[in-house]
Design a protein around this motif. Sequence first.
Motif, short mmCIF file in Angstrom:
data_model
loop_
_atom_site.label_atom_id
_atom_site.label_comp_id
_atom_site.label_asym_id
_atom_site.label_seq_id
_atom_site.Cartn_x
_atom_site.Cartn_y
_atom_site.Cartn_z
N LYS A 264 26.32 6.97 92.20
CA LYS A 264 26.68 6.49 93.57
C LYS A 264 25.25 6.13 94.38
CE LYS A 264 26.47 11.15 95.04
NZ LYS A 264 27.35 12.31 95.26
N SER B 57 39.29 10.78 90.92
CA SER B 57 38.06 10.01 90.87
C SER B 57 37.81 9.81 89.50
CB SER B 57 37.20 10.58 91.84
OG SER B 57 36.68 11.74 91.11
N LEU C 14 41.10 8.89 87.56
CA LEU C 14 41.72 7.77 88.33
C LEU C 14 42.26 6.70 87.45
CD1 LEU C 14 42.70 6.86 90.97
CD2 LEU C 14 40.10 5.44 91.22
N LYS D 99 36.37 9.26 97.05
CA LYS D 99 36.25 9.77 95.66
C LYS D 99 36.61 8.44 94.79
CE LYS D 99 38.09 14.20 95.94
NZ LYS D 99 39.00 15.32 95.77
N HIS D 100 36.89 7.32 95.27
CA HIS D 100 37.13 6.17 94.43
C HIS D 100 35.99 5.25 94.67
CE1 HIS D 100 41.66 6.34 94.82
NE2 HIS D 100 41.44 7.50 94.40
N GLN E 223 31.35 13.92 98.18
CA GLN E 223 32.55 13.52 97.59
C GLN E 223 32.62 12.51 96.54
OE1 GLN E 223 36.28 13.96 99.28
NE2 GLN E 223 35.13 14.98 101.36
N MET E 224 31.64 11.62 96.44
CA MET E 224 31.57 10.48 95.79
C MET E 224 31.06 10.87 94.39
SD MET E 224 30.05 7.59 98.32
CE MET E 224 29.53 6.36 97.22
N PRO E 225 31.63 10.50 93.33
CA PRO E 225 31.38 10.66 91.79
C PRO E 225 30.20 9.81 91.73
CG PRO E 225 33.26 9.02 92.01
CD PRO E 225 32.83 9.44 93.41
N ASN F 170 37.73 5.33 100.38
CA ASN F 170 38.04 6.78 99.70
C ASN F 170 36.92 7.29 99.11
OD1 ASN F 170 38.96 8.93 98.36
ND2 ASN F 170 41.01 8.15 97.93
N GLY G 6 33.35 11.21 87.11
CA GLY G 6 34.25 11.84 88.35
C GLY G 6 34.47 13.22 88.34
#
Lengths: 290, 148
Positions: B79, A198, A202, B49-50, B74-76, B47, A58
């Motif tokens: 992915k 994230s 998170l 980020k999640h 923005q995605m960690p 979201n 993240g």
Amino acid sequence: MSSMFEQAALLALWAAVPLLVGVLLGLDRVLTARLQGRRGPSVLQSLRDLTKLLHKKGSYVNRSQVLFAYGALALQAAAALVLIMGSDVLTAFLLSGVGCFLMVMAALSVRSPYSHLGAQRELVQMMATEPVVMMVVLSLAYASGSFLGAEMEGMLVLALPLAAAAMVPVLLIRLEKSPYDIATAHSEIVSGPYVEFSGRGLGITKLAHWFELGVMFGILLLFFRLSDPALDLVVKGLVVLAVVLTTAVIDNTTARLTRWRMLRFSLTLCLGAVMLNLIVLYLVDSGVIL
Amino acid sequence: MNGRREARSPWILHFDTGSCNGCDIEIWALLTPKYDVERFGMMNKGNPKHADILLVTGPVTKKCASRLKNLYEQMPDPKLVVACGDCASTGAPFVGCYNTCGGVDSVIPVDVYVPGCACRPEVLIDGVVMAVDKWREITGASSEGARS
Ligand code: SF4
């Protein structure tokens, strides 16, 4: 020797708090799915989600966000430890409250309007539930004559039924159901203070929340203590299951409260119920009634 | 083995890049009791980020391209991207249109293409399962040091 063994068992129980809360949350998801006519995930799903998050690197927005999140986890875990070790319940409650406040700080440390909305949501939630839990802890101490969890003997629920009942709406709010989990709302708003976290970050905030729920369930279980350890365990297990079932049913059969109504409901009805219980107990103790 | 823990909890982000909403309705159908994707641990997170898997519909209008890229970034990691429907996969029936980019892979890398106009929910579930398999490969390989 036996006391050392006992301490080790309590430590193991503390370490298992995330596992137990994770299973309870999974159970809640299964019950919710069944109530909605779906099959739903496995009871272990919440634990799987957490493991995934903790293994995902993240990203973070700034360092203070991470620091506050770890701080929240440390405080919530410490609160759970204090409660499990049978120490001062008020300390555990206050530590957990500061932990919640650190989550607010974590959300405020990011320059994002959704995160700030989440922080305010957390603050409103604290305003709605903290006074009730505070009074519950005080009434537990009044009824048992001690603030130490280990000295709160017997089925205090018999003397304090309304105080125990007031914990159910508190748990409903702390489980982030009504009024937060709104299917029609934007997901940025539903995410609350977690919106800018994230991956691992998170996961850490989730873990902190699970310990916080552990503390809340722990305070509820102080109402139920029996001298026979096996029977005690069974009763506590049944109480937790009953509360999870009740919250799932309430959540799925009632309309969502607004935040304002939540505040009014918990600060009048819930707080009022605990106060009334305390007054009646006082009058009974001093021989005015009965 | 390592990828298994991720593969059991794929969180989804859905983005409409100018579709006719036909494919979007099929994606929402996945959440209904009939298809109930939560039983596979999938959750619509909304979201970036999640999220772990990005479901994209539509041919990607020129205005949407930068937003799609922004969400993707923005995605960690790790992915995955699933192009849902013919529009997202190839740009059809809007190929050559002045205002579309012509498919998701013209803007961000795509891992799985789900055909259909509109794509059926069953095929969408298959697509996500394929994405999850790919995820397993990626994380398995990265744990062996083959991928950073
Ligand atoms: S593939 Fe068909 S149904 Fe899907 S968005 Fe394109 S035109 Fe609409």
